[in-house]
Design an enzyme around this catalytic site. Sequence first.
Site, mmCIF file in Angstrom:
data_model
loop_
_atom_site.group_PDB
_atom_site.id
_atom_site.type_symbol
_atom_site.label_atom_id
_atom_site.label_comp_id
_atom_site.label_asym_id
_atom_site.label_seq_id
_atom_site.Cartn_x
_atom_site.Cartn_y
_atom_site.Cartn_z
ATOM 1 N N SER A 123 20.547 -4.983 -37.564
ATOM 2 C CA SER A 123 20.665 -5.398 -36.158
ATOM 3 C C SER A 123 22.125 -5.708 -35.830
ATOM 4 O O SER A 123 22.630 -5.342 -34.764
ATOM 5 C CB SER A 123 19.849 -6.660 -35.901
ATOM 6 O OG SER A 123 18.523 -6.343 -35.560
ATOM 7 N N ASN A 162 5.772 -3.003 -40.320
ATOM 8 C CA ASN A 162 7.065 -2.336 -40.560
ATOM 9 C C ASN A 162 7.686 -2.716 -41.903
ATOM 10 O O ASN A 162 8.132 -1.838 -42.660
ATOM 11 C CB ASN A 162 8.022 -2.646 -39.396
ATOM 12 C CG ASN A 162 9.444 -2.220 -39.692
ATOM 13 O OD1 ASN A 162 10.266 -3.010 -40.155
ATOM 14 N ND2 ASN A 162 9.737 -0.958 -39.459
ATOM 15 N N LYS A 192 14.921 -17.489 -32.240
ATOM 16 C CA LYS A 192 13.643 -16.774 -32.308
ATOM 17 C C LYS A 192 12.922 -16.950 -30.988
ATOM 18 O O LYS A 192 13.103 -17.970 -30.313
ATOM 19 C CB LYS A 192 12.771 -17.354 -33.441
ATOM 20 C CG LYS A 192 11.751 -16.381 -33.975
ATOM 21 C CD LYS A 192 12.436 -15.375 -34.886
ATOM 22 C CE LYS A 192 11.507 -14.516 -35.657
ATOM 23 N NZ LYS A 192 12.175 -13.957 -36.840
HETATM 24 N N1 GLU Z 1 12.754 -10.259 -36.790
HETATM 25 C C1 GLU Z 1 13.611 -9.928 -37.890
HETATM 26 C C2 GLU Z 1 13.798 -11.119 -38.813
HETATM 27 O O1 GLU Z 1 12.978 -12.008 -38.896
HETATM 28 C C3 GLU Z 1 14.920 -9.324 -37.423
HETATM 29 C C4 GLU Z 1 15.738 -10.172 -36.532
HETATM 30 C C5 GLU Z 1 16.882 -9.435 -35.893
HETATM 31 O O2 GLU Z 1 17.061 -8.258 -36.168
HETATM 32 O O3 GLU Z 1 17.590 -10.069 -35.103
HETATM 33 O O4 GLU Z 1 14.733 -11.159 -39.558
#
Ligand code: GLU
Length: 428
Positions: free
Chosen positions: A362, A221, A106
């Site tokens: 993703s 979103n 992250k």
């Molecule tokens: N930010 C999103 C999550 O917390 C997606 C992370 C990603 O697509 O790598 O799962």
Amino acid sequence: MSEQINAFEMAQQQFDHVAELLHLDPQVAEVLRWPMREYAFRIPVRMDDGTLQVFQGFRVQHNDARGPNKGGIRFHPNETFDTVRALAMWMTWKCAVADIPLGGGKGGIIVDPANLSTSEKERLCRGWVQNMWRNIGPRQDVPAPDVGTTPQMMGWMMDEYSKLSGEYTPGVFTGKPLGGGGSEGRTEATGYGVIYTIREAMKHLKMDPAQSWAAIQGFGNVAQYAAIGFTELLGGKVACVSYWDRFDKAAYTVSKKDGIDPRFLQSITDQYGAIDKDKARAAGYEIEDGDAWIGKDVDVLIPAALEGQINADSVQKISERVKIVAEGANGPTTPEADEVLKARGIFDIPDFLCNAGGVTVSYFESVQNDMNFYWSKDEVLAKLDDKMTSAFNAVLAMSEKEDVYMRDAAYMVAIGRVVKAMELRGWV
Ligand code: GLU
């Protein structure tokens, strides 16, 4: 998040509890309790008025035993190293529970993106990549959008990486815009994934989706597509959504007696998730206090905003009728509140299972980037549904077999898979 809860302590507490249930070797547990690598750096940005502003950036790589680190970058004024650590750890469990061959990471920047012009945002995004590009990449670490970041930002970041590395590398960031290396279905992915898990939970609990009502916290979103999915895919009704109004510096719940129309609300919401209250009122919506969502007389609660929102106080307001809490956000339920949900027999769909749809698409996006061949939206959403349904059922089966709460079962499935990969690679 509320001040008292340190998200990383909460993530470690949840992990320790399950490590004990699993009788995990304490030395192996020690590897997983902490991120493998952490980066903190300063990003100087030339502002439009000629002044220089310096921003604090982070990236945490929690564990890459199962594959390259994966996870979003948040732009938030309250971002801290510890929230990024917690979120990175949750990403490891999320990718493992969804059974996609990726690890957890992250990133973040302490900033309110609503205060920046488009070109300032672009320079900040490029600055983040200039600091991190040697330590990310399709085989190392693949960032994506999260709270406060958008597909356009991923496009700039991918471009900066490609320039610095001297090679067009679309697979280094996911969540890119369509036509710029993005995948069909990525925008809907997290919210629809939440809905697929709710659908499976309703089958298990023998509830009729078409007779069900939900209350949603947030209107970013995830919340937007959870609301659309709840009405359009399940045929249920959504009593309200809520949002943070940056102009009034207050949160509001936006509700309607016969159910909201999420597509209408989406059409009067700006890019930072603020709803136009006047237009909403004119269309017959009621604007209530930001906390009102949690007390609604509904069957399903979907916290889809930030961490720590269902806490020792707010959990007391949950109506008798609620049967499912579907955690669209990361870490929305504090350990104390979790005990209350458990005691009340509310069926919890834990965050890293419930919101795994985003990272799953993703993953599909990076696969398509590698192949340089793109799937249709129907194909992407069908593959997403398959993945979410099997993930949900694997966790439900574990919960029934071991007679444990869904969150513990999800941790057991995820930690088991990560430990197995570490063993197979000879790390532990
Ligand atoms: N930010 C999103 C999550 O917390 C997606 C992370 C990603 O697509 O790598 O799962």
